[in-house]
Design a protein around this motif. Structure first.
Motif, PDB file in Angstrom:
ATOM      1  N   UNK A 210       0.753  -1.063  -0.297  1.00  0.00           N
ATOM      2  CA  UNK A 210      -0.030  -0.208  -0.442  1.00  0.00           C
ATOM      3  C   UNK A 210       0.517   0.796   0.233  1.00  0.00           C
ATOM      4  N   UNK A 211       1.683   1.111   0.192  1.00  0.00           N
ATOM      5  CA  UNK A 211       3.065   2.665   0.493  1.00  0.00           C
ATOM      6  C   UNK A 211       4.451   2.968   0.107  1.00  0.00           C
ATOM      7  N   UNK A 212       4.373   1.697  -0.724  1.00  0.00           N
ATOM      8  CA  UNK A 212       5.160   1.730  -2.335  1.00  0.00           C
ATOM      9  C   UNK A 212       6.498   1.641  -1.456  1.00  0.00           C
ATOM     10  N   UNK A 213       6.482   0.815  -0.321  1.00  0.00           N
ATOM     11  CA  UNK A 213       7.509   0.550   1.317  1.00  0.00           C
ATOM     12  C   UNK A 213       7.888   1.838   2.055  1.00  0.00           C
ATOM     13  N   UNK A 214       6.636   2.431   2.657  1.00  0.00           N
ATOM     14  CA  UNK A 214       6.644   3.143   3.743  1.00  0.00           C
ATOM     15  C   UNK A 214       5.892   2.160   4.712  1.00  0.00           C
ATOM     16  N   UNK A 215       5.149   2.409   5.361  1.00  0.00           N
ATOM     17  CA  UNK A 215       4.888   1.448   7.015  1.00  0.00           C
ATOM     18  C   UNK A 215       3.622   2.108   6.623  1.00  0.00           C
ATOM     19  N   UNK A 216       2.584   1.375   6.723  1.00  0.00           N
ATOM     20  CA  UNK A 216       0.985   1.518   6.888  1.00  0.00           C
ATOM     21  C   UNK A 216       0.297   0.352   6.668  1.00  0.00           C
ATOM     22  N   UNK A 217      -1.216   0.531   6.700  1.00  0.00           N
ATOM     23  CA  UNK A 217      -2.464  -0.481   6.679  1.00  0.00           C
ATOM     24  C   UNK A 217      -3.298   0.106   6.920  1.00  0.00           C
ATOM     25  N   UNK A 218      -4.481  -0.278   6.948  1.00  0.00           N
ATOM     26  CA  UNK A 218      -5.886   0.337   6.813  1.00  0.00           C
ATOM     27  C   UNK A 218      -6.899  -0.972   6.597  1.00  0.00           C
TER      28      UNK A 218
ATOM     29  N   UNK B  13     -17.254   5.758  22.020  1.00  0.00           N
ATOM     30  CA  UNK B  13     -16.431   6.794  21.402  1.00  0.00           C
ATOM     31  C   UNK B  13     -14.819   6.129  21.458  1.00  0.00           C
ATOM     32  N   UNK B  14     -13.922   6.680  19.760  1.00  0.00           N
ATOM     33  CA  UNK B  14     -12.791   6.275  20.019  1.00  0.00           C
ATOM     34  C   UNK B  14     -12.666   4.679  19.983  1.00  0.00           C
ATOM     35  N   UNK B  15     -13.553   4.747  19.329  1.00  0.00           N
ATOM     36  CA  UNK B  15     -13.811   2.737  19.158  1.00  0.00           C
ATOM     37  C   UNK B  15     -12.407   2.117  19.112  1.00  0.00           C
ATOM     38  N   UNK B  16     -11.623   2.600  17.545  1.00  0.00           N
ATOM     39  CA  UNK B  16     -10.753   2.880  17.280  1.00  0.00           C
ATOM     40  C   UNK B  16      -9.734   3.459  16.963  1.00  0.00           C
ATOM     41  N   UNK B  17      -8.802   4.123  18.047  1.00  0.00           N
ATOM     42  CA  UNK B  17      -8.105   5.030  17.594  1.00  0.00           C
ATOM     43  C   UNK B  17      -6.269   4.475  17.200  1.00  0.00           C
ATOM     44  N   UNK B  18      -5.458   5.883  17.003  1.00  0.00           N
ATOM     45  CA  UNK B  18      -4.273   5.588  16.754  1.00  0.00           C
ATOM     46  C   UNK B  18      -3.343   6.696  16.858  1.00  0.00           C
ATOM     47  N   UNK B  19      -2.444   7.063  17.134  1.00  0.00           N
ATOM     48  CA  UNK B  19      -1.440   8.235  17.224  1.00  0.00           C
ATOM     49  C   UNK B  19      -1.428   8.726  15.784  1.00  0.00           C
ATOM     50  N   UNK B  20      -0.739   7.657  15.052  1.00  0.00           N
ATOM     51  CA  UNK B  20       0.109   8.170  14.063  1.00  0.00           C
ATOM     52  C   UNK B  20      -0.339   7.216  12.690  1.00  0.00           C
ATOM     53  N   UNK B  21      -1.266   6.923  12.801  1.00  0.00           N
ATOM     54  CA  UNK B  21      -2.409   6.537  11.040  1.00  0.00           C
ATOM     55  C   UNK B  21      -2.795   7.811  10.718  1.00  0.00           C
ATOM     56  N   UNK B  22      -2.638   7.586   8.907  1.00  0.00           N
ATOM     57  CA  UNK B  22      -2.733   8.643   8.454  1.00  0.00           C
ATOM     58  C   UNK B  22      -2.240   9.678   8.510  1.00  0.00           C
ATOM     59  N   UNK B  23      -0.720   9.338   9.051  1.00  0.00           N
ATOM     60  CA  UNK B  23      -0.035  10.279   9.185  1.00  0.00           C
ATOM     61  C   UNK B  23       0.425  10.838   7.202  1.00  0.00           C
ATOM     62  N   UNK B  24       0.450  12.348   7.792  1.00  0.00           N
ATOM     63  CA  UNK B  24       0.384  12.760   5.991  1.00  0.00           C
ATOM     64  C   UNK B  24       1.442  12.493   4.816  1.00  0.00           C
ATOM     65  N   UNK B  25       2.736  12.000   5.947  1.00  0.00           N
ATOM     66  CA  UNK B  25       3.699  11.859   4.264  1.00  0.00           C
ATOM     67  C   UNK B  25       3.798  10.859   4.297  1.00  0.00           C
ATOM     68  N   UNK B  26       3.130   9.363   5.535  1.00  0.00           N
ATOM     69  CA  UNK B  26       3.062   7.795   4.859  1.00  0.00           C
ATOM     70  C   UNK B  26       1.715   8.291   3.607  1.00  0.00           C
ATOM     71  N   UNK B  27       1.087   8.784   4.021  1.00  0.00           N
ATOM     72  CA  UNK B  27      -0.484   8.907   3.118  1.00  0.00           C
ATOM     73  C   UNK B  27      -0.012   9.567   1.897  1.00  0.00           C
ATOM     74  N   UNK B  28       0.832  10.560   1.745  1.00  0.00           N
ATOM     75  CA  UNK B  28       1.001  10.632   0.528  1.00  0.00           C
ATOM     76  C   UNK B  28       1.644  10.312  -0.571  1.00  0.00           C
ATOM     77  N   UNK B  29       2.590   8.788   0.450  1.00  0.00           N
ATOM     78  CA  UNK B  29       3.005   7.806  -0.325  1.00  0.00           C
ATOM     79  C   UNK B  29       2.239   7.178  -0.557  1.00  0.00           C
ATOM     80  N   UNK B  30       1.076   6.876   0.472  1.00  0.00           N
ATOM     81  CA  UNK B  30       0.086   5.856  -0.604  1.00  0.00           C
ATOM     82  C   UNK B  30      -0.537   6.297  -2.045  1.00  0.00           C
ATOM     83  N   UNK B  31      -0.878   7.786  -1.413  1.00  0.00           N
ATOM     84  CA  UNK B  31      -1.455   8.348  -2.491  1.00  0.00           C
ATOM     85  C   UNK B  31      -0.824   7.891  -3.929  1.00  0.00           C
TER      86      UNK B  31
END
Length: 397
Positions: A247-255, A271-289
């Protein structure tokens, strides 16, 4: 460096390969002696576009110049993550239209299992014998390989197992079942494909009893089997998809992805049924996109099937009993683990990176980048055949 690697960095096995990496580009990794290795593993299916893919690297650099981490997941609207999830929704069949971005494949599995329980109000989870879904406690609980689990018990309760491609086992899926978790193609078990419409029959049984069908696309996903996701080869739509690796072209990610109606349940009660600090990190998300756009705007997916044909035409040898898998998710099967080990290690000596599968000792993993060229495929297969000739000669002595 190798001594410090062993001394200070926690290891996963007593005998790591220990290559000291200098740099990597395209289909090649270079060690600190500047020896180059053709990569037929792609970071265990993670480096979809090879090493240092220009479009991904540029997206990372551009995003770093704007902002990096600014807030925990789900509070701020950040364009790389939003654009990614919107594009993913446009590429998936209904009702799969909302994606939760996390940090790894195993966290995607954890979120998927929680979502299945939240949607159904049930507790039972069903997975497959010889399944691998990650190594955190929930993912390990649905791992179908007791040897890897016994040292860490007790794990989460109310988990049962069926055998992949065994239709009779579908009776175990009942109105008590929250979710049925399957790898679209079993990875660690030996790249086993579904047969006789098995996935369709699981889909029908889940619909019948109201259980969630969860497909683990962490290895088959992102073009590796000729379609964006492996399930698209089998004319079904799951309730939940877990993804990662490529998914991330070599960057650490999941979804994990599901319908809006289902995913919105994670926002309340509690509320907060699932929560993560770094999920959707903008640099990682840019790599995924960038990775997703490259896969879907080029012919890489179609070419994966043509490259599969080339591999199959070349990998003909008395030591190869069969080649399993689809697209560029392939495993060359030998008669025993000793032959497989010798081939993998000797190929590395000759400049070709191969790897093992988790539970099937006879399998030689072949999962190169989708960008690998036909010339590079021929180069690597020539090394495999040369090594196999040497191994076969030694066996005859």
């Amino acid at each position: 460096m190798d001594n410090d690697f062993i001394k200070y960095q926690a290891q996963t096995s007593p005998y790591p390969l220990g290559m000291e990496v200098s740099h990597a580009i395209g289909s090649y990794i270079y060690d600190t002696n500047n020896k180059k290795y053709l990569d037929f593993v792609a970071g265990v299916s993670a480096c979809t576009l090879g090493h240092q893919p220009p479009r991904v690297n540029q997206a990372i650099k551009d995003q770093l110049d704007k902002y990096s981490h600014v807030m925990v997941y789900g509070e701020y609207s950040q364009s790389p993550a939003v654009e990614y999830c919107k594009l993913m929704a446009s590429l998936l069949p209904a009702p799969l239209d909302k994606t939760y971005l996390v940090n790894s494949g195993t966290e995607a599995i954890e979120g998927s299992l929680k979502l299945a329980r939240r949607v159904t109000g049930r507790s039972q989870l069903i997975s497959c014998h010889n399944a691998y879904h990650g190594n955190t406690m929930g993912s390990m609980s649905v791992m179908g390989f007791e040897e890897r689990k016994q040292a860490f018990r007790p794990l989460i309760p109310d988990v049962d197992f069926i055998t992949f491609n065994n239709e009779a086992d579908l009776e175990k899926i009942t109105t008590k079942t929250a979710g049925v978790l399957l790898e679209t193609i079993q990875g660690g078990a030996g790249f086993i494909e579904p047969q006789n419409d098995f996935l369709k029959k699981v889909r029908a049984r889940c619909t019948e009893v109201g259980a969630m069908m969860i497909l683990d696309e962490i290895q088959p996903g992102f073009g590796r089997t000729g379609t964006l996701f492996g399930f698209q080869n089998y004319d079904i739509v799951p309730d939940i998809i877990a993804m990662g690796k490529g998914m991330g072209g070599g960057m650490p990610v999941g979804a994990f992805t599901a319908s809006s109606a289902m995913m919105d349940l994670l926002t309340e009660n509690p509320k907060l049924g699932h929560i993560t600090t770094f999920g959707g990190h903008p640099v990682i998300a840019a790599a995924c996109l960038a990775t997703l756009k490259e896969i879907t705007e080029t012919k890489l997916m179609q070419e994966a099937l043509e490259k599969e044909k080339l591999f199959r035409s070349l990998l003909v040898h008395p030591l190869i009993q069969e080649v399993r898998g689809k697209g560029l998710m392939l495993a060359a099967m030998t008669a025993n683990a000793e032959i497989t080990n010798e081939v993998i290690l000797k190929c590395q000596d000759k400049g070709l990176i191969l790897f093992w599968l988790l539970f099937e000792g006879c399998a030689i993993r072949i999962t190169p980048p989708l960008t690998i060229s036909n010339e590079e495929i021929r180069e690597g297969c020539s090394i495999i055949l040369t090594v196999m000739d040497e191994v076969m000669a030694s066996l005859k002595k």
